[in-house]
Design a protein around this motif. Sequence first.
Motif, PDB file in Angstrom:
ATOM      1  N   HIS A  67       3.396  -1.972   2.529  1.00 36.19           N
ATOM      2  CA  HIS A  67       2.688  -2.029   1.241  1.00 36.19           C
ATOM      3  C   HIS A  67       2.868  -3.351   0.512  1.00 36.19           C
ATOM      4  O   HIS A  67       2.136  -3.635  -0.426  1.00 36.19           O
ATOM      5  N   ARG A  68       3.847  -4.146   0.940  1.00 39.14           N
ATOM      6  CA  ARG A  68       4.120  -5.389   0.208  1.00 39.14           C
ATOM      7  C   ARG A  68       3.255  -6.522   0.761  1.00 39.14           C
ATOM      8  O   ARG A  68       3.749  -7.508   1.336  1.00 39.14           O
ATOM      9  N   ILE A  69       1.959  -6.356   0.568  1.00 43.93           N
ATOM     10  CA  ILE A  69       1.001  -7.290   1.183  1.00 43.93           C
ATOM     11  C   ILE A  69       1.181  -8.694   0.620  1.00 43.93           C
ATOM     12  O   ILE A  69       1.235  -9.682   1.364  1.00 43.93           O
ATOM     13  N   GLU A  70       1.254  -8.795  -0.682  1.00 44.37           N
ATOM     14  CA  GLU A  70       1.352 -10.122  -1.307  1.00 44.37           C
ATOM     15  C   GLU A  70       2.631 -10.835  -0.860  1.00 44.37           C
ATOM     16  O   GLU A  70       2.611 -12.019  -0.500  1.00 44.37           O
ATOM     17  N   ASP A  71       3.729 -10.093  -0.878  1.00 48.23           N
ATOM     18  CA  ASP A  71       5.008 -10.706  -0.521  1.00 48.23           C
ATOM     19  C   ASP A  71       5.006 -11.178   0.937  1.00 48.23           C
ATOM     20  O   ASP A  71       5.484 -12.274   1.252  1.00 48.23           O
ATOM     21  N   LEU A  72       4.418 -10.360   1.810  1.00 43.53           N
ATOM     22  CA  LEU A  72       4.352 -10.766   3.215  1.00 43.53           C
ATOM     23  C   LEU A  72       3.443 -11.985   3.394  1.00 43.53           C
ATOM     24  O   LEU A  72       3.710 -12.868   4.207  1.00 43.53           O
ATOM     25  N   ALA A  91      -4.092 -16.456  11.635  1.00 42.39           N
ATOM     26  CA  ALA A  91      -2.996 -15.527  11.949  1.00 42.39           C
ATOM     27  C   ALA A  91      -2.562 -14.758  10.697  1.00 42.39           C
ATOM     28  O   ALA A  91      -2.399 -13.529  10.726  1.00 42.39           O
ATOM     29  N   ILE A  92      -2.414 -15.481   9.584  1.00 47.63           N
ATOM     30  CA  ILE A  92      -2.023 -14.807   8.330  1.00 47.63           C
ATOM     31  C   ILE A  92      -3.110 -13.801   7.923  1.00 47.63           C
ATOM     32  O   ILE A  92      -2.810 -12.696   7.471  1.00 47.63           O
ATOM     33  N   ALA A  93      -4.366 -14.201   8.107  1.00 42.86           N
ATOM     34  CA  ALA A  93      -5.473 -13.308   7.758  1.00 42.86           C
ATOM     35  C   ALA A  93      -5.383 -11.989   8.518  1.00 42.86           C
ATOM     36  O   ALA A  93      -5.628 -10.909   7.965  1.00 42.86           O
ATOM     37  N   ALA A  94      -5.027 -12.082   9.806  1.00 41.64           N
ATOM     38  CA  ALA A  94      -4.973 -10.864  10.620  1.00 41.64           C
ATOM     39  C   ALA A  94      -3.924  -9.896  10.081  1.00 41.64           C
ATOM     40  O   ALA A  94      -4.163  -8.684   9.988  1.00 41.64           O
ATOM     41  N   VAL A  95      -2.770 -10.441   9.707  1.00 47.19           N
ATOM     42  CA  VAL A  95      -1.717  -9.580   9.138  1.00 47.19           C
ATOM     43  C   VAL A  95      -2.208  -8.982   7.832  1.00 47.19           C
ATOM     44  O   VAL A  95      -2.108  -7.765   7.584  1.00 47.19           O
ATOM     45  N   ASP A  96      -2.749  -9.833   6.984  1.00 43.36           N
ATOM     46  CA  ASP A  96      -3.189  -9.410   5.647  1.00 43.36           C
ATOM     47  C   ASP A  96      -4.241  -8.292   5.728  1.00 43.36           C
ATOM     48  O   ASP A  96      -4.144  -7.275   5.034  1.00 43.36           O
ATOM     49  N   VAL A  97      -5.224  -8.499   6.605  1.00 41.48           N
ATOM     50  CA  VAL A  97      -6.314  -7.512   6.715  1.00 41.48           C
ATOM     51  C   VAL A  97      -5.781  -6.188   7.280  1.00 41.48           C
ATOM     52  O   VAL A  97      -6.143  -5.103   6.808  1.00 41.48           O
TER      53      VAL A  97
END
Length: 409
Positions: A67-72, A91-97
């Motif tokens: 749930h800690r999307i922003e922090d990650l 790569a960051i986008a894939a995690v975020d999405v």
Amino acid sequence: MNAKPGSTIIAARVLVCCPGRNFVTLIIQTDDGVTGYGDATLNGRERAVASYLQDHVVPMLIGRDAHRIEDLWQLLYRGAYWRRGPVTMTAIAAVDVALWDIKAKYAGMPLYQLLGGRSRDRLLVYGHATGRDVEETLDAIAELKEQGYEAIRAQSGVPGLGKIYGVSESGQAYEPAAGDLPTEEAWDTTSYLRHVPTLFEAIRLRFGDALHLLHDAHHRLSPNEAAQLGRRLEPYQLFWLEDVTPADNPESLRRVRSQTTTPLAIGEVFNSLFDCKLLIQEQLIDYIRASIVHAGGITHWRRIAEFAAIYQVRTGCHGATDLSPITMGCALQVGAWLPNFGIQEHMPHQTPIEEVFTADYRFESGYMYCGESPGHGVVVDEEAAKRFPYKRAYLPVNRLQRDGTMWDW
Ligand code: KDG
Ligand code: MG
């Protein structure tokens, strides 16, 4: 930092498959069985992002609170030290999405509800008409009009040049990468500049003024050539003229903007707010084309879009078929919410992609409708993906016809 039971990331894996073209997907799972999917496709450089994720990001995700999307996001962006760039930001986008997908699934809501709810019922999209010559392009436009498109991007072959990128040979989408190595095409700007106004004159003559028309110059012009083209296209009232100059140098758009009122769009290769900042702040463009997959996911793309809103710049997200259905699902979810949504590119994916990706969005008569299922609405069949192994494939490159000098394609 330890996650509470119930939202802990216990697995993350990267899937590279080629159901007609290459796609990279990140799959994240939580300890209570929620799965999120993120697109990590960078056309022609797919394995670089797969490795970035597999070797450097996945180990950092395990055990964290989904749930800690922003922090990650901040961890992956600031923590790498080497910021920005297409590989990192994809790569960051894939995690975020994948994490937004998970959060929305926990909430039991389509993603747009988490962003603030709907601002519109449906999303205007533009289709692609290409032809080897003007007549073929006119026929392609007629076909798209039949399907209900109100906005159409028109490209055609240029007399004196052979096959050029942006124009299909087969009547299908023009851009699927093909060939184990890039083919080389020939380019001549003078012939192109002479030809394009004749294409749009013919389109207006046959179809009248109601249709929204777009055109992509694909980074090939100097600022002054771009200004000339913009002026010469003014009588045909384009919806936008895209990527007139190489995107590296945003200052180039000052010259273009000061010389023409033809609306300008740029940004499909941008990966950060810092790429877009000057163009937006100085109102040098009308549409920003950055995509969720290449610009850091929903968390970062949203910052770009909201920054753009302040300057009355609207979005026109990149939506070619090298962006997977996951990115299209996300673009439609955020587009349903975003006040300054402008238009969405629509290039339908080809069979057999639906054997791997199941999407809940739909096209109907010139508009797209995002789905209502929890998450971004796209799921991936990992078993089916195994039937379509990765195949190296490249888009063509471009050289000047005159003397073989390497050029922008
Ligand atoms: O991978 C590159 C393509 O997505 C891009 O060239 C397509 O220019 C394009 C567009 O406007 O969709
Ligand atoms: Mg383009």
